[in-house]
Design an enzyme around this catalytic site. Structure first.
Site, PDB file in Angstrom:
ATOM      1  N   LYS A 144      16.341 -28.970  16.023  1.00 34.32           N
ATOM      2  CA  LYS A 144      17.461 -28.815  15.100  1.00 34.32           C
ATOM      3  C   LYS A 144      18.803 -29.033  15.808  1.00 34.32           C
ATOM      4  CE  LYS A 144      15.012 -25.555  11.985  1.00 34.32           C
ATOM      5  NZ  LYS A 144      15.217 -25.934  10.567  1.00 34.32           N
ATOM      6  N   HIS A 202       3.855 -29.580   5.889  1.00 37.26           N
ATOM      7  CA  HIS A 202       5.226 -29.237   6.259  1.00 37.26           C
ATOM      8  C   HIS A 202       5.640 -29.740   7.631  1.00 37.26           C
ATOM      9  CE1 HIS A 202       6.490 -26.406   3.031  1.00 37.26           C
ATOM     10  NE2 HIS A 202       5.185 -26.246   2.884  1.00 37.26           N
ATOM     11  N   LYS A 256      21.311 -25.944  -0.068  1.00 34.21           N
ATOM     12  CA  LYS A 256      22.056 -24.753  -0.466  1.00 34.21           C
ATOM     13  C   LYS A 256      23.535 -24.936  -0.177  1.00 34.21           C
ATOM     14  CE  LYS A 256      18.192 -22.225   1.199  1.00 34.21           C
ATOM     15  NZ  LYS A 256      17.785 -21.240   2.221  1.00 34.21           N
ATOM     16  N   THR A 302      16.115 -27.066   3.534  1.00 34.67           N
ATOM     17  CA  THR A 302      16.603 -26.594   2.236  1.00 34.67           C
ATOM     18  C   THR A 302      17.985 -25.982   2.419  1.00 34.67           C
ATOM     19  OG1 THR A 302      15.350 -24.562   2.591  1.00 34.67           O
ATOM     20  CG2 THR A 302      14.382 -26.199   1.113  1.00 34.67           C
ATOM     21  N   LYS A 353      20.216 -21.583  10.674  1.00 34.39           N
ATOM     22  CA  LYS A 353      18.812 -21.942  10.489  1.00 34.39           C
ATOM     23  C   LYS A 353      18.078 -21.438  11.725  1.00 34.39           C
ATOM     24  CE  LYS A 353      20.157 -26.299  10.138  1.00 34.39           C
ATOM     25  NZ  LYS A 353      19.389 -26.910   9.083  1.00 34.39           N
ATOM     26  N   ARG A 354      16.746 -21.455  11.738  1.00 39.87           N
ATOM     27  CA  ARG A 354      16.047 -21.063  12.952  1.00 39.87           C
ATOM     28  C   ARG A 354      16.572 -21.863  14.138  1.00 39.87           C
ATOM     29  NH1 ARG A 354      11.690 -17.247  12.469  1.00 39.87           N
ATOM     30  NH2 ARG A 354      11.419 -17.735  14.658  1.00 39.87           N
TER      31      ARG A 354
HETATM   32  C1  LIG Z   1      17.173 -21.713   3.403  1.00 45.03           C
HETATM   33  C2  LIG Z   1      16.821 -20.801   4.500  1.00 45.03           C
HETATM   34  C3  LIG Z   1      16.193 -21.296   5.652  1.00 45.03           C
HETATM   35  C4  LIG Z   1      15.894 -22.763   5.843  1.00 45.03           C
HETATM   36  O1  LIG Z   1      17.029 -23.381   6.422  1.00 45.03           O
HETATM   37  P1  LIG Z   1      16.973 -24.865   7.006  1.00 45.03           P
HETATM   38  O2  LIG Z   1      18.418 -25.146   7.255  1.00 45.03           O
HETATM   39  O3  LIG Z   1      16.419 -25.741   5.928  1.00 45.03           O
HETATM   40  O4  LIG Z   1      16.164 -24.833   8.232  1.00 45.03           O
HETATM   41  C5  LIG Z   1      15.871 -20.413   6.656  1.00 45.03           C
HETATM   42  N1  LIG Z   1      16.144 -19.101   6.547  1.00 45.03           N
HETATM   43  C6  LIG Z   1      16.767 -18.585   5.458  1.00 45.03           C
HETATM   44  C7  LIG Z   1      17.060 -17.134   5.417  1.00 45.03           C
HETATM   45  C8  LIG Z   1      17.114 -19.417   4.398  1.00 45.03           C
HETATM   46  O5  LIG Z   1      17.703 -18.896   3.317  1.00 45.03           O
END
Ligand SMILES: *Cc1c(COP(=O)(O)O)cnc(C)c1O
Length: 822
Positions: free
Chosen positions: A563, A366, A669, A665, A557-558
């Site tokens: 990022k 990862h 979404k 991911t 996101k985190r």
């Molecule tokens: C999908 C998801 C992530 C991952 O988000 P990225 O934009 O890919 O870093 C992190 N936290 C939650 C709660 C998510 O649903």
């Protein structure tokens, strides 16, 4: 014997009548509540118990199928899972959502209010844990028998609250309201050893064997949470281990009057599964983390051996019963543990055990960051797992012989491939152990898998090119479209038929509708309704009033420097300054929505959160930008909140420095819900752009190879600062103290950018602003934007996690998945 046939008892009948009766029975008999006195939470628990009966009835039947058919099963080993609330997902998967709504409605209870009561299990940090949960969902959906093994953390990821603009961490209390979804398997407990020493002994066939004499033994107890599949009778199991003291041990000390030691040992044992580590580089090398990893991995492998015996399989053919996936290196110790179990406890010959081990495991990487690859000081490792250290030496010895044959006289290569890092202090390299012990190694997006072979795993790729593969991540359309976006789900059902969540390839049939004005209007209405709901939630959680018809520009996101949330902020502030300078500046109304947790020990990430809130404090009050700019930090980004936010995003910010985000991911979404992406060529963005078409994606920024070249040539952020007046003005503004009322507050952020800028924000700034300019222009053409939004959804079908899981089944696990319709 078929003990429960699904629709003939009060407990598992599916009519509204039946569901209502079961609900009321549970309220009174299980919870001891009279309906007139029940709280919303009681309603939730009673409904959860009702639905749980259906789920468990399926789970036991599904499990029995697996035992009887003796098929190869999948074990997904992951230190993290992030399932989100279960109830609504089960209602959807079981096809009883409408009947349940009717059942409760008939007695004056609103289903949505009941659903909102559920707390989610926060047993992961972010993307990696969420991926594991999407995969269990898809495994059940494509009818593959699987168990996700992990840790039942008593305290998961912290709850984030924002106080005076700063992140404050609260303890996660996910178990305090009761957890109706898990079944404590009292009969399934494993003993896990730690410490001590090893001894050799001679068995009755005269063979020299090794015995591990531990200094402490801890018990792992299994807690099962069934995960239903969409329209499938198969259930996955999430089997999480809770650590407990082994009674015999503390009683022994207790009987000797050593009460303190007995108590201490009990507390130590229970501490193992107490808390999830936030992903924070500073926690590297922590002994408890190694112990957690070994704890759940050992429990899992012992459990798999038990199940082999139960279904009449043979230990010597373990790999025919199980395919074991390592979700990152956290469970990589499993390679040595399976060897120990096979050789020491089941008396297999080393070579036979090794062949089984390699056929059993496969490894998903990862991260490309060399500093993020896990390694443990040899001393520490040997004191916690003395037998495993010996086994790792044994594996390494044979492995390096193989390397010497393939690459004679190449000591540097040997040193790089070795399972032991010998540069200075000695370390056990977990990624190397995972690579050597696996028959397949995969990255999580095409670009990531290519870069893996060129960078961190280059030597393994040179040795075993055939082991390397790519499986691009995916997300479950059940949770992240059907549940999160009921308005869109309604349109999809009407256009594509009710089964669409089980076969996303049908989304392609939406394409012609992108040109249909009537459909575009309906599409906009759905999106606006989603944005209204989010606006209400934003007001409730933050007090900020936002306009639903502004462009919702979303980065959730985190929080991490790579990022580049701060690049987003540079854009926000540059717009602010432009409007202040020229009130007629052509800036489309935007609402910038940020969300995400910062690791508690990550100083700069916490400053970046403060920079978002300080920007909001400035911008949201200023009458000069009223109606044009709003900035929101949405607190406590988790799965539950994510389900409200993703469907309301117009613009998806995927702006990591190229080469840094393995896949992402969140990008999938948002696009699956109709957002357009502004992004770099990083992770799965590359494939998303290929799928949706370059004209429906706002690309900007350096490529991964340009990044490497720029860094190699000696990157100088100052030159960008000096040559771009808007950039200079924006950074100077941050440095001036105009934000947050203290010139020192953001000094660390400014200094980081001007003197180093490790993630090349300044190099990408201008290209980012240009791309944002194009975003603003397209937004001005509402029909063109809507077409693009429709085409994004129509072309994103490939990013269903069902597709990812089918690829794992075919190319990595060698198990049969239910074929897709197309
Ligand atoms: C999908 C998801 C992530 C991952 O988000 P990225 O934009 O890919 O870093 C992190 N936290 C939650 C709660 C998510 O649903």
């Amino acid at each position: 014997m078929n003990a429960i046939s699904p629709s003939n008892t009060i407990r598992t009948g599916t009519s509204a009548e039946n569901l209502r009766q079961a609900f009321l029975d549970n309220l009174v008999c299980a919870l001891g509540r009279l309906p007139n006195y029940a709280s919303a939470h009681d309603h939730y628990l009673a409904l959860a118990l009702t639905v749980r009966d259906h789920v468990v009835a399926r789970a036991v039947q599904s499990f029995e199928q697996g035992v009887v058919k003796m098929m190869r099963r999948v074990a997904y080993l992951s230190a993290e899972f992030l399932p989100g609330p279960h109830l609504a997902n089960h209602l959807l998967n079981l096809g009883i959502a409408e009947a349940t709504r009717e059942a409760l409605g008939g007695i004056g209870i609103d289903l949505d209010r009941v659903l909102a009561e559920e707390e989610e299990p926060g047993l992961g940090n972010g993307g990696l844990g969420r991926l594991a949960s999407c995969y269990l969902d898809s495994l059940a959906t494509v009818e593959v028998q699987s168990i996700g093994y992990g840790i039942r953390y008593e305290f998961g990821i912290f709850d984030q609250v924002i106080r005076d603009g700063w992140q404050v961490e609260g303890t996660d209390k996910w178990l305090s309201g009761g957890n109706p979804w898990e079944i404590h398997r009292l009969g399934i407990a494993k003993q896990v050893k730690f410490g001590g020493h090893t001894e050799t002994w001679t068995d009755d066939q005269g063979r020299t064997r090794v015995r591990w004499v531990p200094s402490i033994v801890i018990k792992g107890e299994a807690y099962d949470t069934p995960i239903t599949g969409y329209g499938s009778g198969t259930c996955s199991l999430m089997r999480l281990w809770k650590s407990e003291a082994v009674e015999s041990f503390d009683f022994e000390a207790f009987n000797h009057g050593d009460y303190d030691r007995a108590v201490e040992q009990k507390v130590d044992s229970e501490n193992l599964s107490k808390v999830l580590y936030p992903n924070d580089e500073l926690h590297r090398g922590k002994e408890l983390r190694l112990k957690q990893q070994f704890f759940f991995t050992s429990c899992a492998l012992q459990d798999m051996l038990r199940l082999v015996a139960m279904s009449g399989g043979k230990v010597a053919a373990f790999d025919e019963s199980w395919a074991v996936q390592l979700n990152d290196t956290h469970p990589a110790i499993g390679v040595a543990e399976l060897m120990r179990l096979l050789v020491d406890e089941h008396a297999l010959e080393w070579d036979d055990a090794w062949a089984i081990t390699q056929k059993t495991f496969s490894y998903t990487n990862h991260t490309l960051l060399p500093e993020a690859l896990e390694k443990w000081p040899v001393e520490l490792f040997g004191s916690v797992l003395p037998r495993h250290l010996e086994i790792i030496y044994g594996i390494n010895h044979r492995f390096l012989d193989e390397v010497r044959t393939a690459f004679p006289d190449d000591d540097a290569r040997l040193a790089r491939l070795s399972l032991i890092d010998e540069h200075g202090a000695r370390y056990v390299r977990m990624a190397n152990l995972a690579c050597v012990g696996s028959h397949k190694i995969n990255g999580v997006a095409a670009l990531h898998s290519e870069l893996l072979k060129k960078t961190v795993l280059a030597d393994f790729a040179a040795l075993w090119p055939e082991k390397f593969d790519n499986v691009t991540n995916g997300v479950t359309p059940r949770r992240f479209v059907a549940l999160a976006n009921p308005g869109l789900a309604g349109l999809l059902e009407r256009e594509l038929g009710a089964g669409w969540p089980g076969d996303l390839s049908c989304l392609g049939r939406l394409e012609p509708l992108a040109a249909d004005p009537g459909f575009r209007r309906e599409w906009r209405e759905v999106r606006l309704a989603n944005k209204r709901r989010l606006a209400a939630l934003i007001q409730e959680r933050t007090g900020i009033v936002v306009t639903p018809d502004s462009l919702f520009d979303v980065q959730v996101k985190r929080i991490h420097e790579y990022k580049r949330q701060h690049l987003n902020l540079l854009h926000v502030l540059s717009l602010y300054l432009s409007i202040k300078r020229d009130p007629d500046a052509g800036v489309v109304p935007r609402t910038f929505i940020f969300g995400g947790k910062a690791a508690p020990g990550y100083f700069l990430a916490k400053r970046i959160i403060r920079l978002v809130t300080a920007t909001g404090e400035l911008v949201n009050q200023d009458p000069d930008v009223a109606g044009r700019l709003k900035v929101v930090f949405f607190p406590d980004f988790n799965v539950k909140n994510a389900q409200h936010i993703y469907p309301a995003a117009d613009l998806s910010e995927q702006i990591s420095l190229a080469g840094m985000e393995a896949s992402g991911t969140g990008n999938m979404k948002m696009s699956l819900n109709g957002a357009l992406t502004i992004g770099t060529l990083d992770g799965a963005n590359v494939e998303i752009r290929d799928a949706v078409g370059a004209e429906n994606f706002f690309l900007f920024g350096l490529t991964a190879s340009e990044v490497s070249a720029l860094k190699a040539g000696g990157y100088q952020p100052q030159t960008y600062y000096e040559s771009d007046s808007l950039l200079r003005e924006t950074i100077d503004f941050i440095a001036s103290g105009a934000l947050g009322g203290d010139p020192d507050l953001f000094r660390p952020v400014v200094d980081n950018l001007l003197h180093g800028d490790p993630y090349l924000l300044l190099a990408d700034f201008r290209a980012y602003l240009d791309a944002q300019q194009r975003v603003g222009e397209l937004w001005g053409d509402s029909d063109a934007w809507t077409s693009s939004s429709i085409l994004n959804v129509a072309r994103m079908g490939r990013f269903s996690s069902d597709r990812s899981i089918r690829e794992y089944c075919e190319r990595i696990w060698n198990v049969n998945a239910k074929p897709s319709q197309t």
